[in-house]
Design an enzyme around this catalytic site. Structure first.
Site, PDB file in Angstrom:
ATOM      1  N   ALA A  63       0.913  -1.278  -0.005  1.00  0.00           N
ATOM      2  CA  ALA A  63      -0.379   0.279   0.041  1.00  0.00           C
ATOM      3  C   ALA A  63       1.149   1.323   0.031  1.00  0.00           C
ATOM      4  CB  ALA A  63      -0.844   0.428   0.892  1.00  0.00           C
ATOM      5  N   GLY A 107       0.649  -5.113   1.209  1.00  0.00           N
ATOM      6  CA  GLY A 107      -0.380  -5.261  -0.406  1.00  0.00           C
ATOM      7  C   GLY A 107       0.052  -5.978  -1.004  1.00  0.00           C
ATOM      8  N   GLU A 110      -0.676  -9.378  -1.124  1.00  0.00           N
ATOM      9  CA  GLU A 110      -1.630  -9.644  -0.542  1.00  0.00           C
ATOM     10  C   GLU A 110      -2.287 -10.124  -2.186  1.00  0.00           C
ATOM     11  OE1 GLU A 110      -2.608  -6.921   1.799  1.00  0.00           O
ATOM     12  OE2 GLU A 110      -3.800  -7.935   3.341  1.00  0.00           O
ATOM     13  N   GLU A 130       4.122  -6.044   7.069  1.00  0.00           N
ATOM     14  CA  GLU A 130       2.993  -4.808   8.255  1.00  0.00           C
ATOM     15  C   GLU A 130       3.675  -4.777   9.479  1.00  0.00           C
ATOM     16  OE1 GLU A 130       2.016  -6.794   5.830  1.00  0.00           O
ATOM     17  OE2 GLU A 130       0.200  -6.035   3.995  1.00  0.00           O
TER      18      GLU A 130
HETATM   19  C1  3H9 Z   1       0.603  -2.512   3.231  1.00  0.00           C
HETATM   20  O1  3H9 Z   1       0.830  -3.019   2.079  1.00  0.00           O
HETATM   21  C2  3H9 Z   1       0.056  -2.492   4.020  1.00  0.00           C
HETATM   22  C3  3H9 Z   1      -1.872  -3.639   3.139  1.00  0.00           C
HETATM   23  O2  3H9 Z   1      -1.950  -5.117   4.724  1.00  0.00           O
HETATM   24  C4  3H9 Z   1      -3.227  -3.421   2.229  1.00  0.00           C
HETATM   25  C5  3H9 Z   1      -4.090  -2.206   3.442  1.00  0.00           C
HETATM   26  C6  3H9 Z   1      -5.174  -2.118   2.627  1.00  0.00           C
HETATM   27  N1  3H9 Z   1       4.705   3.510   0.591  1.00  0.00           N
HETATM   28  O3  3H9 Z   1      13.834   1.954   0.632  1.00  0.00           O
HETATM   29  P1  3H9 Z   1      13.954   2.891  -0.482  1.00  0.00           P
HETATM   30  C7  3H9 Z   1       9.402   4.988  -0.915  1.00  0.00           C
HETATM   31  S1  3H9 Z   1       1.646  -1.622   4.383  1.00  0.00           S
HETATM   32  C8  3H9 Z   1       4.869   5.072  -0.243  1.00  0.00           C
HETATM   33  O4  3H9 Z   1      14.997   3.867  -0.679  1.00  0.00           O
HETATM   34  P2  3H9 Z   1      14.915   0.322  -1.659  1.00  0.00           P
HETATM   35  C9  3H9 Z   1      10.241   5.349  -0.341  1.00  0.00           C
HETATM   36  O5  3H9 Z   1       9.873   6.325   0.606  1.00  0.00           O
HETATM   37  C10 3H9 Z   1       3.533  -1.917   3.023  1.00  0.00           C
HETATM   38  N2  3H9 Z   1       6.381   4.781  -0.154  1.00  0.00           N
HETATM   39  O6  3H9 Z   1      14.344   1.293  -1.653  1.00  0.00           O
HETATM   40  C11 3H9 Z   1      11.662   5.983  -1.104  1.00  0.00           C
HETATM   41  O7  3H9 Z   1      10.894   7.338  -1.357  1.00  0.00           O
HETATM   42  P3  3H9 Z   1      12.513   8.455  -1.603  1.00  0.00           P
HETATM   43  C12 3H9 Z   1       3.960  -2.665   3.225  1.00  0.00           C
HETATM   44  C13 3H9 Z   1       7.370   3.901  -0.931  1.00  0.00           C
HETATM   45  O8  3H9 Z   1      15.445  -0.026  -2.425  1.00  0.00           O
HETATM   46  C14 3H9 Z   1      11.198   5.615  -2.259  1.00  0.00           C
HETATM   47  O9  3H9 Z   1       9.767   4.766  -2.054  1.00  0.00           O
HETATM   48  N3  3H9 Z   1       5.034  -2.729   2.163  1.00  0.00           N
HETATM   49  C15 3H9 Z   1       6.235   3.245   0.134  1.00  0.00           C
HETATM   50  O10 3H9 Z   1      15.803   0.877  -0.027  1.00  0.00           O
HETATM   51  C16 3H9 Z   1      12.327   4.564  -2.371  1.00  0.00           C
HETATM   52  O11 3H9 Z   1      12.261   3.576  -1.753  1.00  0.00           O
HETATM   53  C17 3H9 Z   1       6.505  -2.486   2.813  1.00  0.00           C
HETATM   54  O12 3H9 Z   1       6.283  -2.388   4.523  1.00  0.00           O
HETATM   55  C18 3H9 Z   1       5.333   2.386   0.221  1.00  0.00           C
HETATM   56  N4  3H9 Z   1       5.239   1.210   0.279  1.00  0.00           N
HETATM   57  O13 3H9 Z   1      13.686  -0.610  -0.892  1.00  0.00           O
HETATM   58  C19 3H9 Z   1       7.288  -2.343   2.027  1.00  0.00           C
HETATM   59  N5  3H9 Z   1       7.585   2.053  -0.576  1.00  0.00           N
HETATM   60  O14 3H9 Z   1      13.228   8.133  -2.414  1.00  0.00           O
HETATM   61  C20 3H9 Z   1       7.934  -0.598   2.703  1.00  0.00           C
HETATM   62  C21 3H9 Z   1       8.764   2.180  -0.282  1.00  0.00           C
HETATM   63  O15 3H9 Z   1      11.243  10.039  -1.522  1.00  0.00           O
HETATM   64  N6  3H9 Z   1       8.796  -0.243   1.255  1.00  0.00           N
HETATM   65  N7  3H9 Z   1       8.903   4.131  -1.131  1.00  0.00           N
HETATM   66  O16 3H9 Z   1      12.689   8.439   0.202  1.00  0.00           O
HETATM   67  C22 3H9 Z   1      10.412  -0.819   1.414  1.00  0.00           C
HETATM   68  O17 3H9 Z   1      10.485  -1.849   3.045  1.00  0.00           O
HETATM   69  C23 3H9 Z   1      10.954  -1.069   0.462  1.00  0.00           C
HETATM   70  O18 3H9 Z   1      11.328   0.561   0.600  1.00  0.00           O
HETATM   71  C24 3H9 Z   1      11.556  -1.964  -0.036  1.00  0.00           C
HETATM   72  C25 3H9 Z   1      12.499  -1.153  -1.080  1.00  0.00           C
HETATM   73  C26 3H9 Z   1      12.526  -2.826   0.057  1.00  0.00           C
HETATM   74  C27 3H9 Z   1      10.542  -1.510  -0.861  1.00  0.00           C
END
Ligand code: 3H9
Length: 708
Positions: A63, A107, A110, A130
Site C-alpha cells: 500500500a 499489499g 496480498e 506490515e
Molecule cells: C501495506 O501494504 C498494507 C496492506 O496490508 C494493505 C492495507 C489495506 N509507500 O526504501 P527505498 C518510497 S503496508 C510509499 O529507499 P529500496 C520510499 O519512501 C506496506 N512510499 O528503496 C522512498 O522514497 P524517497 C507494506 C514507499 O530499494 C522510495 O520509495 N510494504 C513505499 O532501498 C524508495 O524506497 C512495506 O512495508 C510504500 N509502500 O527498498 C514495504 N515503499 O526516495 C516498504 C517505498 O522519497 N518498503 N517507498 O525517500 C520497503 O521496504 C522498501 O522501500 C523496499 C525498497 C524494500 C520496497
C-alpha cells in the site's frame, strides 16, 4: 487507462502492467486502473488469460504508506477499496497469473495471493512486513496466506514481517513456478498452459488450514515468541489473532475480523510512530546542502587501524559488504588476538545459522592482517579505531597523511573527540570525517557520520552512500562533544545512576526502562559496554565539570573496586560463566553507604519518576543539540537513538515520543525536576519556546546552525 496501468496483448493473453515508480506502491489510481483492466480482459472474448506484472525494478511493494494518514481519518483519496479489487480479481472469469520480480510486499503480496496463479523470478522476495509499520495485513493477507503456505509459515510471515525468497515461496506453495530468464515471457507461456482450465480461487483452498485445534500449539508458541522478541508491540499479536481467525471462521468473516484489527492498528500510536521511523530512515539520507548528484569517491579497498573490539568489528562490516580490508595493529600479539576475535565472531554466526561456512570463508579472505602501513597507499578509505585519546589519534592521522594516497578518505571512529582537532594533524582536513560505529560494529545498524568544519561534500556524500552499502543507517551529525548519541546518552546514564544513589535499586531502574521498551536497562548496558570506558572518559573531562554541580559517582566507585561489568564478572550485577546477569544485593548496600557519606537523602522512587527522568533528560539535551544545529532534524535524533541506543521504535524515538506526550507536559515535568535537582535540569531554550507556543519538535525548522 491511466498512466499507472498499461493494458497490452500477446495473442490471447492480456498483460496488465503496473507502472508507479519507484516501488509500484498501490497509490490512488492503481487499484482503480487494475480493476478497469481486469474488466476489459473479461469483456473481451479473445482474451484467454491475464498476466499482471510490475514495470521497472519490482512487482508491488505494498500500500502507499503516505496514504495511511488520510485513511485513518476516513478520507482515503482512491475511489476503490483495495480489498474489493482483490475480490474482483479472484472472481475474474479469465485466470490471472501474477508475475513477480523484485518485491511482493504487504499489499503487493496480498495482490499476488488474490491471483489464480503466481510465478516468480528467482531473486524475488515475498513478505507481509506490515508489523514493522505497527500494522497487520489489511487486505485478506492473513486469510489467504495460510491457505497457500500453511498455518505455521503464515503466522511466522505475518507476525515477524520478514520476507521469504522465491525458492522458499515455491516450497511452501505460495508460488507455483520459478521462471528463469525473461519473467514476462515465462509468465505468458505459463498463462497459455493454464488457459481454459478451471482456475483455483485461493479463498476456496482450505486443505492447509487443518482443524482449529490442530493449530492451537502453533499460535501459543508464536504468541510466546512474540512477547519475547517483539516486546511491547501490539501488531504482531494482532497478526497472530487474524491468522488464527482464518482457521476458525469462514473466509469472508475472517476478512472482516482482519479488517477490524487492521484499523485498530492503523489508529494506534505505535503505528504512527513506526511509520515516522520508516520515512525517517529515508529522510536522514537527505542532506539539504549536499544534493543527490554530488560526486562520490569509489571505495573498493579499505583499511582499519586498530584490531580491538571496534576495529575488528569494523573490518568485518567491510568484509561482509565484499570490500577488501587491511587490519593493522602495532604488535603481533594484539593482531593475532584481533584476528582470533573475528574468527570467533564469525564461527558464532555460523553456529547460529546467520551465515554459511562458505560465506564466512570468503569474508575472512577479504581481511588481511598487517603490522605496518605497507599497502595503505592502495586504500580508498581508512578507518582509525585506536584507543580513545587525542594525542594517539593525532599521531595516527599524521602517519595516515604520510602513507595514504591523495584523495583517500581518512575517517576516525572516535565516539567523543573533536574531529577538527584530529583533522588538524593532516594536510587534508577536507578528506577527514568521523565514522562513529556502535558496538558490536558488525551488528548495530547506526553509523554517525561526523561532519568536520572542512570535510568536503564529496566525502560526506561518499560516507552516506557507503553506510547503505555496509547495511547501516548513516546519520550526519555535527562536531560537538559526544556528537548526538553519546551527548544525549550521557544524560540518560547520569539520571539512572542518580536514581540508584537516591534510593532506587539497580533492578528497579533497569526494569522500569525495559518495561518502557528500551532494549536493555541503562545499568545493564553499562556492564555490557564496560563501566571503565565511561570512567576513563569522565576522568579525561573532569576539568570541564562545573564546581558545585552534582556528579554521579556510584559507577566510578564500582570501577575503583575493579567492577568493570561483564568482562570482570561484576559491575552493577554479578555475572556467571555464561555472562548471565544476577542481581547483587551487595551493590545496593554499597550505594546506600556511599550515598550516606555524600549526604544524599534516601526515599522511595516511583517507576514513573524513573522513566520520566531517564527519558526526559536526553530529550532536553536533544532539544539543545537541535537548536545548536548539531543534528539536522528531530527525526535524525530519533533514528540515532533507536538504532544506536535501543530506544523502542514503536515510540518513534525520543523527540517523537516527547511530541506524543506533549511538549508542555514534558517541559512542566522538567521544571519540577529543576526545582528539586538544580541547574542540570534547566530546560533547553528551544523546548521552553515550543512548549510556550504550543508547537511540537516536528514543526521545528532551522535557519542556521552548526552544520548549516
Ligand atoms: C501495506 O501494504 C498494507 C496492506 O496490508 C494493505 C492495507 C489495506 N509507500 O526504501 P527505498 C518510497 S503496508 C510509499 O529507499 P529500496 C520510499 O519512501 C506496506 N512510499 O528503496 C522512498 O522514497 P524517497 C507494506 C514507499 O530499494 C522510495 O520509495 N510494504 C513505499 O532501498 C524508495 O524506497 C512495506 O512495508 C510504500 N509502500 O527498498 C514495504 N515503499 O526516495 C516498504 C517505498 O522519497 N518498503 N517507498 O525517500 C520497503 O521496504 C522498501 O522501500 C523496499 C525498497 C524494500 C520496497
Amino acid at each position: 487507462m491511466s498512466d499507472l496501468i498499461q493494458f497490452t496483448r500477446d495473442g490471447g493473453i492480456a498483460i496488465i502492467t503496473i507502472n508507479n515508480p519507484p516501488v509500484n506502491a498501490l497509490s490512488p489510481g492503481v487499484p482503480e486502473g487494475i480493476a478497469h483492466a481486469i474488466a476489459q480482459a473479461n469483456d473481451d472474448d479473445s482474451v484467454q488469460a491475464v498476466v499482471l506484472v510490475g514495470a521497472g525494478r519490482t512487482f508491488v511493494s505494498g500500500a502507499d504508506i503516505k496514504e495511511f494518514a488520510k485513511m485513518r481519518s476516513g478520507q482515503a483519496s482512491g475511489t476503490m477499496s483495495f480489498p474489493d479489487l482483490l475480490t474482483r480479481i479472484e472472481n475474474s472469469r479469465k485466470p490471472v497469473v501474477m508475475a513477480i520480480h523484485g518485491n511482493a510486499l504487504g499489499g503487493g503480496l496480498e495482490l499476488a495471493l488474490a491471483g489464480h496463479y503466481r510465478v516468480a523470478a528467482a531473486a524475488a522476495q515475498l513478505g507481509q512486513p506490515e508489523v514493522k509499520l505497527g500494522l497487520i495485513p489489511g487486505a485478506h493477507g492473513t486469510q489467504r496466506l495460510p491457505r497457500l503456505a500453511g498455518v505455521a509459515k503464515a503466522v511466522a510471515m505475518c507476525a515477524e514481517g520478514n520476507p521469504i525468497s522465491a525458492a522458499e515461496a515455491l516450497k511452501f506453495g505460495v508460488v507455483d513456478r520459478l521462471i528463469e530468464g525473461d519473467l514476462l515471457a515465462g509468465a505468458v507461456a505459463f498463462a497459455r498452459e493454464i488457459a481454459g482450465k478451471p482456475a483455483p480461487r485461493t479463498r476456496d483452498r482450505n486443505e492447509k488450514l487443518g482443524k482449529p485445534d490442530e493449530s492451537s500449539a502453533i499460535f501459543a508458541a508464536a504468541r510466546g515468541a512474540t512477547r519475547k522478541k517483539q516486546r511491547g508491540m501490539m501488531a504482531p499479536l494482532a497478526a497472530i489473532d487474524a491468522v488464527e481467525a482464518a482457521t476458525k471462521l469462514p473466509f469472508d468473516e475472517g476478512c472482516q475480523f482482519e479488517r477490524r484489527l487492521f484499523m485498530d492498528c492503523l489508529r494506534s500510536d505505535q503505528s504512527k510512530a513506526l511509520i515516522h521511523v520508516f520515512f525517517g530512515e529515508r529522510e536522514v539520507g537527505k542532506i539539504p546542502d549536499i544534493p543527490k548528484e554530488t560526486p562520490t569517491i569509489p571505495v573498493n579497498r579499505a583499511a582499519v587501524v586498530g584490531a580491538g573490539t571496534m576495529g575488528g568489528g569494523i573490518a568485518m562490516v567491510f568484509a561482509n559488504a565484499g570490500i577488501a580490508v587491511l587490519l593493522k595493529e602495532v604488535d603481533r600479539e594484539a593482531l593475532d588476538r584481533g584476528m582470533a576475535n573475528i574468527q570467533r565472531n564469525y564461527a558464532n554466526s555460523v553456529a547460529r545459522g546467520r551465515f554459511t561456512q562458505q560465506f564466512v570463508d570468503e569474508r575472512l579472505k577479504l581481511i588481511e592482517p598487517a603490522l605496518s602501513y605497507d599497502g595503505f597507499a592502495d586504500a580508498d578509505m581508512v578507518i582509525e579505531a585506536v584507543f580513545e585519546g587525542m594525542a594517539l589519534k593525532k599521531q595516527v592521522f599524521a602517519d595516515l597523511d604520510r602513507f595514504c594516497r591523495p584523495g583517500a578518505i581518512l575517517a576516525s571512529n572516535t565516539s567523543t573527540l573533536d574531529i577538527d582537532e584530529i583533522a588538524s594533524a593532516t594536510s587534508r582536513p577536507e578528506f577527514v570525517v568521523g565514522t562513529h560505529f556502535f558496538s558490536p560494529a558488525n551488528v548495530m545498524r547506526l553509523l554517525e557520520i561526523v561532519r568536520g568544519r572542512k570535510t568536503s561534500k564529496e566525502v560526506i556524500a561518499t560516507a552516506m552512500q557507503l553506510s547503505k552499502k555496509l547495511g547501516k543507517v548513516g546519520v550526519l551529525v555535527g562536531n560537538c562533544r559526544g556528537f548526538v548519541g553519546n551527548r544525549m546518552f550521557h544524560h540518560y546514564v547520569r539520571e539512572s545512576v542518580f536514581l540508584v544513589e537516591e534510593g532506587a535499586t539497580v533492578e528497579a531502574v533497569d526494569n522500569a526502562l525495559c518495561d518502557f521498551g528500551m532494549a536493555m536497562g541503562p545499568l545493564a548496558v553499562g556492564d555490557l559496554a564496560g563501566l571503565d570506558v565511561g570512567w576513563r572518559i569522565r576522568k579525561e573531562y573532569r576539568h570541564l565539570e562545573k564546581p558545585g554541580v552534582r556528579q554521579a559517582m556510584a559507577h566510578d566507585r564500582l570501577c575503583e573496586m575493579g567492577r568493570f561489568g561483564q568482562k570482570t564478572g561484576a559491575g552493577w550485577y554479578k555475572y556467571d560463566a555464561k555472562r548471565q546477569a544476577v542481581p547483587d544485593p551487595e551493590v545496593n548496600t554499597l550505594v546506600r553507604r556511599w550515598a550516606a557519606e555524600a549526604g544524599i537523602p534516601q526515599r522511595e522512587i516511583s517507576t514513573e519518576e524513573i522513566v520520566d527522568r531517564c527519558v526526559y533528560a536526553p530529550i532536553n539535551e536533544g532539544a539543545r543539540i537541535l537548536e545548536e544545529g548539531f543534528a539536522l532534524r528531530p527525526v535524525d535524533i530519533d533514528i540515532i537513538y533507536i538504532n544506536g541506543y535501543g530506544f523502542p521504535a514503536y515510540r518513534g524515538g525520543p523527540m517523537w515520543y516527547a511530541d506524543s506526550v506533549g511538549l508542555k507536559k514534558v517541559y512542566d515535568r522538567i521544571r519540577e525536576f529543576e526545582a528539586k535537582h538544580g541547574e542540570i535540569w534547566q530546560p533547553a531554550p528551544l523546548l521552553e519556546h515550543l512548549a510556550e507556543t504550543g508547537k511540537p519538535f516536528a514543526e521545528f525548522t532551522r535557519e542556521q546552525g552548526a552544520m548549516a
